[in-house]
Scaffold this motif. Structure first.
Motif, PDB file in Angstrom:
ATOM      1  N   TRP A 138      46.342 -13.819 -15.970  1.00 21.82           N
ATOM      2  CA  TRP A 138      46.339 -15.283 -16.045  1.00 21.82           C
ATOM      3  C   TRP A 138      45.035 -15.864 -15.507  1.00 21.82           C
ATOM      4  CZ3 TRP A 138      49.527 -16.979 -19.363  1.00 21.82           C
ATOM      5  CH2 TRP A 138      50.805 -16.430 -19.516  1.00 21.82           C
ATOM      6  N   TYR A 139      44.496 -15.248 -14.485  1.00 21.77           N
ATOM      7  CA  TYR A 139      43.223 -15.716 -13.934  1.00 21.77           C
ATOM      8  C   TYR A 139      42.088 -15.446 -14.926  1.00 21.77           C
ATOM      9  CZ  TYR A 139      45.951 -15.997  -9.653  1.00 21.77           C
ATOM     10  OH  TYR A 139      46.908 -16.318  -8.723  1.00 21.77           O
ATOM     11  N   SER A 140      42.177 -14.317 -15.605  1.00 18.78           N
ATOM     12  CA  SER A 140      41.210 -13.998 -16.653  1.00 18.78           C
ATOM     13  C   SER A 140      41.295 -15.013 -17.794  1.00 18.78           C
ATOM     14  CB  SER A 140      41.459 -12.582 -17.180  1.00 18.78           C
ATOM     15  OG  SER A 140      40.620 -12.279 -18.268  1.00 18.78           O
ATOM     16  N   LEU A 141      42.514 -15.428 -18.127  1.00 17.89           N
ATOM     17  CA  LEU A 141      42.698 -16.426 -19.185  1.00 17.89           C
ATOM     18  C   LEU A 141      42.042 -17.749 -18.799  1.00 17.89           C
ATOM     19  CD1 LEU A 141      43.924 -17.393 -21.852  1.00 17.89           C
ATOM     20  CD2 LEU A 141      46.052 -17.884 -20.607  1.00 17.89           C
ATOM     21  N   TYR A 142      42.175 -18.150 -17.536  1.00 21.40           N
ATOM     22  CA  TYR A 142      41.535 -19.392 -17.099  1.00 21.40           C
ATOM     23  C   TYR A 142      40.019 -19.309 -17.283  1.00 21.40           C
ATOM     24  CZ  TYR A 142      39.705 -23.074 -14.119  1.00 21.40           C
ATOM     25  OH  TYR A 142      39.009 -24.163 -13.658  1.00 21.40           O
ATOM     26  N   VAL A 143      39.415 -18.210 -16.851  1.00 20.22           N
ATOM     27  CA  VAL A 143      37.966 -18.044 -16.979  1.00 20.22           C
ATOM     28  C   VAL A 143      37.565 -18.046 -18.454  1.00 20.22           C
ATOM     29  CG1 VAL A 143      36.023 -16.486 -16.514  1.00 20.22           C
ATOM     30  CG2 VAL A 143      37.790 -16.827 -14.780  1.00 20.22           C
ATOM     31  N   LEU A 144      38.375 -17.412 -19.292  1.00 19.66           N
ATOM     32  CA  LEU A 144      38.116 -17.403 -20.732  1.00 19.66           C
ATOM     33  C   LEU A 144      38.204 -18.814 -21.308  1.00 19.66           C
ATOM     34  CD1 LEU A 144      37.667 -15.969 -23.435  1.00 19.66           C
ATOM     35  CD2 LEU A 144      40.132 -15.489 -23.503  1.00 19.66           C
TER      36      LEU A 144
END
Length: 266
Positions: A138-144
């Motif tokens: 989910w944190y990776s999705l935010y950065v993406l």
């Protein structure tokens, strides 16, 4: 990076999905109307809709998705620049994402959100664990989402992370905190979220309950030097308040007489 908002409630992905014609919005671009999905995939004049390849993996694709070009471009100014600009990707209609920064699950959530306007978590939320048992998806999705200039997706992702932490009654784990502080800027919503989670646990949790989790809280707060400073600044700010600013008085203000300034060590 997406900056912190003063809006009292985060706009969730479901809110956009329920609108008849939602609009995309980025920090560097104007709003664009999102058409019904069928219009992006229907055939026109005997020709199918133009599609592009989006891959995860710069050197060698780990996974590849074929997606309607206009659908991606209407959602993201990044994709408009890549596929409709003067870049090589615009000629070959292919683009790749960095596998060291974005997970396959994160890209899958991105695509699901584009099509449905929903972010669903199907992982376990074990309340017996003191911290998140999820990976950094989910944190990776935010950065993406932030890189793609997809403001509403970034905010919906923060809302999704908050829901997972609340459902599991967790603190962010050390890997998540380190990922956030490595890949976001100072005013990002993610930094605000992870700091708030630790401050709330320290301030609001009853002394007995906090004593049981103190080792985990200490390890989490110390996993990144900047994060540790941010947490302690917010703790000091709250404990220095004359009156508690929370709906229910925290354990630091519960026995304090209204209007009397707390004694602090300078």
């Amino acid at each position: 990076m997406a900056e912190a908002s003063n809006t009292p409630e985060f706009i969730t992905a479901e809110t956009l999905a329920q609108q008849h014609c939602p609009k995309s919005q980025g920090r560097w671009s104007k709003q664009r109307k999102i058409r019904p999905i069928n219009e992006y995939v229907m055939r026109s004049n005997g020709k199918g809709a133009s599609s592009v390849e989006l891959s995860l993996g710069l050197a060698k694709p780990i996974q590849t998705w074929n997606l309607p070009e206009e659908l991606l471009c209407d959602h993201s100014s990044y994709f408009r620049a890549v596929f409709q600009g003067e870049f090589k990707e615009g000629l070959v209609k292919k683009s790749a994402l960095d596998e060291d920064l974005y997970t396959e699950k994160a890209v899958a959530h991105l695509i699901n959100w584009i099509y449905t306007g929903k972010l669903e978590c199907r992982e376990e939320h074990d309340r017996k664990q003191p911290s998140s048992t999820h990976d950094c998806t989910w944190y990776s999705l935010y950065v993406l989402a932030d890189m793609l200039d997809m403001f509403w997706l970034a905010k919906a992702t923060v809302s999704r992370i908050r829901c997972c932490l609340e459902e599991g009654e967790w603190l962010p784990n050390q890997d998540e905190i380190y990922f956030v502080y490595k890949n976001t800027l100072e005013k990002s919503l993610l930094r605000e979220l992870v700091v708030t989670q630790l401050v709330d646990a320290y301030v609001d949790k009853p002394e007995k309950g906090f004593a049981e989790d103190i080792q985990h809280w200490t390890d989490a707060s110390a996993c990144h030097p900047t994060f540790h400073c941010d947490v302690m600044k917010e703790v000091k700010h709250h404990t220095d308040l004359i009156d508690c600013d929370r709906p229910v008085a925290c354990r630091f203000h519960f026995y304090q007489k209204p209007g009397r300034k707390r004694r602090t060590i300078r």
